[in-house]
Motif scaffolding. Structure first.
Motif, short mmCIF file in Angstrom:
data_model
loop_
_atom_site.label_atom_id
_atom_site.label_comp_id
_atom_site.label_asym_id
_atom_site.label_seq_id
_atom_site.Cartn_x
_atom_site.Cartn_y
_atom_site.Cartn_z
N LYS A 34 0.84 -1.34 -0.08
CA LYS A 34 -0.19 -0.06 -0.03
C LYS A 34 0.89 1.29 0.10
CE LYS A 34 -3.84 -1.94 -0.20
NZ LYS A 34 -3.99 -2.37 -1.80
N ASP A 35 2.05 1.22 0.48
CA ASP A 35 2.98 2.21 0.45
C ASP A 35 4.34 1.87 0.56
OD1 ASP A 35 3.40 5.11 0.44
OD2 ASP A 35 3.27 5.50 2.59
N VAL A 36 5.21 2.73 0.20
CA VAL A 36 6.48 2.47 0.24
C VAL A 36 7.37 3.92 0.80
CG1 VAL A 36 8.88 1.91 -0.85
CG2 VAL A 36 6.75 0.75 -1.56
N ARG A 37 8.05 3.80 1.74
CA ARG A 37 9.12 4.85 2.16
C ARG A 37 10.34 4.31 2.25
NH1 ARG A 37 6.56 9.40 3.50
NH2 ARG A 37 8.03 10.39 4.89
N ILE A 38 11.33 5.09 1.74
CA ILE A 38 12.68 4.75 1.67
C ILE A 38 13.61 5.66 2.78
CG2 ILE A 38 14.91 4.47 0.54
CD1 ILE A 38 12.95 3.88 -2.01
N GLY A 39 14.48 5.03 3.56
CA GLY A 39 15.24 5.40 4.54
C GLY A 39 16.69 4.94 4.41
N LYS A 40 17.49 5.11 5.39
CA LYS A 40 19.04 4.81 5.34
C LYS A 40 19.33 3.88 6.58
CE LYS A 40 20.18 9.19 3.51
NZ LYS A 40 20.41 10.61 4.25
N LEU A 41 20.21 2.92 6.03
CA LEU A 41 20.60 1.98 7.29
C LEU A 41 21.96 2.36 7.39
CD1 LEU A 41 19.96 -0.23 9.32
CD2 LEU A 41 20.65 -1.84 7.55
N ILE A 42 22.45 2.66 8.50
CA ILE A 42 23.98 3.12 8.51
C ILE A 42 24.73 2.22 9.70
CG2 ILE A 42 25.50 4.88 9.27
CD1 ILE A 42 23.47 7.08 8.67
N GLU A 43 25.44 1.09 9.06
CA GLU A 43 26.13 0.37 10.39
C GLU A 43 27.42 0.89 10.84
OE1 GLU A 43 24.23 -3.83 8.56
OE2 GLU A 43 26.02 -3.16 7.28
N LEU A 44 27.35 0.66 12.01
CA LEU A 44 28.75 1.29 12.77
C LEU A 44 29.40 0.17 13.67
CD1 LEU A 44 27.07 4.40 14.44
CD2 LEU A 44 28.21 4.47 12.22
N THR A 45 30.77 0.22 13.25
CA THR A 45 31.60 -0.99 14.39
C THR A 45 32.25 0.12 15.37
OG1 THR A 45 31.64 -2.25 12.19
CG2 THR A 45 33.27 -2.90 13.98
N ILE A 46 32.09 -0.52 16.40
CA ILE A 46 32.69 0.38 17.57
C ILE A 46 33.59 -0.27 18.22
CG2 ILE A 46 31.97 1.98 19.65
CD1 ILE A 46 29.20 2.21 17.88
N ASP A 47 34.63 0.65 18.86
CA ASP A 47 35.84 0.29 19.58
C ASP A 47 35.23 -0.81 20.68
OD1 ASP A 47 37.91 -0.05 21.39
OD2 ASP A 47 38.56 2.10 21.08
N ASP A 48 36.03 -1.94 21.05
CA ASP A 48 35.39 -2.88 22.02
C ASP A 48 35.64 -2.51 23.53
OD1 ASP A 48 35.19 -4.25 19.90
OD2 ASP A 48 36.92 -5.63 20.41
N SER A 49 36.50 -1.61 23.69
CA SER A 49 36.55 -1.13 25.12
C SER A 49 35.46 -0.19 25.82
CB SER A 49 37.83 -0.26 25.12
OG SER A 49 37.72 1.34 24.54
N LYS A 50 34.54 0.32 24.78
CA LYS A 50 33.32 1.06 25.48
C LYS A 50 32.40 0.32 26.06
CE LYS A 50 34.77 5.33 23.46
NZ LYS A 50 35.58 5.95 24.15
N SER A 51 31.72 0.73 27.07
CA SER A 51 30.69 0.07 27.70
C SER A 51 29.41 0.65 26.66
CB SER A 51 30.17 0.70 28.93
OG SER A 51 29.58 1.91 28.95
N ARG A 52 28.46 -0.42 26.95
CA ARG A 52 27.06 -0.20 26.16
C ARG A 52 26.43 1.21 26.31
NH1 ARG A 52 22.66 -3.74 24.31
NH2 ARG A 52 20.80 -2.52 24.18
N ASP A 53 26.54 1.62 27.59
CA ASP A 53 25.87 3.09 27.68
C ASP A 53 26.74 4.08 27.11
OD1 ASP A 53 23.72 1.90 28.99
OD2 ASP A 53 24.52 2.57 30.96
N GLU A 54 27.90 4.01 27.17
CA GLU A 54 28.71 4.98 26.64
C GLU A 54 28.71 4.90 25.21
OE1 GLU A 54 32.88 5.35 29.02
OE2 GLU A 54 32.70 3.44 27.98
#
Lengths: 84, 239
Positions: A34-54
């Motif tokens: 019924k409808d199509v909307r197009i967005g963006k998916l941006i994948e980031l790989t992040i330094d292991d040393s950071k906590s989830r909250d950070e």
């Protein structure tokens, strides 16, 4: 850690790209779409040393300042893969 | 009058702009985006093109170029800044102007002549423009659909920040004259202080009748007139 940022045009904003793709899908016989909307998916790989909250805080900031434009877009952050 | 044309990787109207400013009698210099200073310019121009390949969003990456803090400071100090096409996109992305520029409604890249109604001729960019007829200036863009929320639009109207609107040859703002679906037929806006103008049409491509129109000259003539006025005021104050 792998984090995905999904960027979408705000609902109130016309998405001509989505409309064109929708038309093409209808031509192909996908009448239930019924409808199509197009967005963006941006994948980031992040330094292991950071906590989830950070990481979440940092990605939120990055999304605000560059990855999405708050005037026209909304974004959503999803943790795809946590480090062991 | 001394002007700077900023060159980003992917700018492609920088030489046209350089030529136009020179024809108008200004001293012009190119300033590479990696510079960090802007010295003694009366005008800074962000030209059209596809800075950084329009990656992510048009103008989004150029906004973080090393030269941008100097441009923001120049604008904050009242310096005249003119952003054309991609330059307009950079100005909205860097919050020097409100709103955003989206993909054209018809999805097509539009390259054509348009007529612009001068909505506000009381600016340093439009003081010399005729007010009885529209300006004929070309556009060439794929992402020029101006958007701002309702409150923002009302504020633009109230403050007379809408400088140019797409019109027909009779100077009437009508839907059929809108080439890209811009809200309120907006083609160019100015900041609240009146020293930063962004517009999608290319005045630098309309400075010689031989090429179809010389209405773009009015914008540069206005800037030259205001610069002279400013200098006179300064010399009176200094004297």
């Amino acid at each position: 850690m792998k984090v995905a940022v999904k960027v979408r045009l705000k609902k109130s904003i016309l998405d001509p790209q989505g409309k064109t793709v929708h038309n093409a899908l209808l031509h192909l016989g996908f009448h239930d779409i019924k409808d199509v909307r197009i967005g963006k998916l941006i994948e980031l790989t992040i330094d292991d040393s950071k906590s989830r909250d950070e990481v979440l805080q940092m990605v939120e900031e990055a999304s605000h300042s560059l990855l999405a434009n708050p005037v026209i877009e909304d974004f959503e952050i999803e943790v795809e893969e946590e480090d062991q | 009058m001394k002007s700077a044309v900023i060159v980003f990787p992917g700018s492609n109207c920088d030489h046209d702009m350089f030529y136009a400013l020179q024809v108008m009698g200004m001293d012009v210099e190119f300033v590479w985006h990696k510079e960090k200073r802007l010295d003694n310019y009366d005008l800074v121009v962000l030209p059209g093109g596809f800075s950084y390949g329009d990656y992510l969003r048009a103008g989004a990456i150029a906004r973080f170029s090393p030269i941008m803090p100097a441009i923001v400071e120049f604008a904050r100090n009242g310096g005249a800044v003119l952003g054309i096409c991609n330059g307009f996109q950079v100005l909205v992305e860097s919050h020097l102007l409100p709103g955003a520029l989206l993909r054209n409604e018809g999805l097509r890249f539009r390259c054509q002549w348009v007529y612009l109604k001068v909505e506000n001729s009381n600016t340093i960019f439009t003081s010399q423009a005729p007010n009885t007829r529209p300006l004929k200036i070309p556009i060439a863009h794929g992402e020029g659909r101006y958007f701002i929320d309702e409150a923002g639009l009302q504020q633009l109207i109230r403050n007379q920040q809408i400088v140019f609107r797409y019109a027909n040859a009779e100077n009437e703002v009508v839907a059929s004259a809108n080439p890209n679906g811009s809200l309120y037929n907006i083609a160019g806006i100015i900041n609240e202080n009146g020293n930063v103008l962004g517009m999608m049409p290319h005045p630098e491509r309309a400075i010689e009748l031989l090429l179809g129109s010389d209405d773009g000259r009015y914008i540069f003539e206005s800037l030259i007139a205001s610069s002279k006025e400013k200098k006179n005021v300064h010399s009176v104050v200094d004297g």
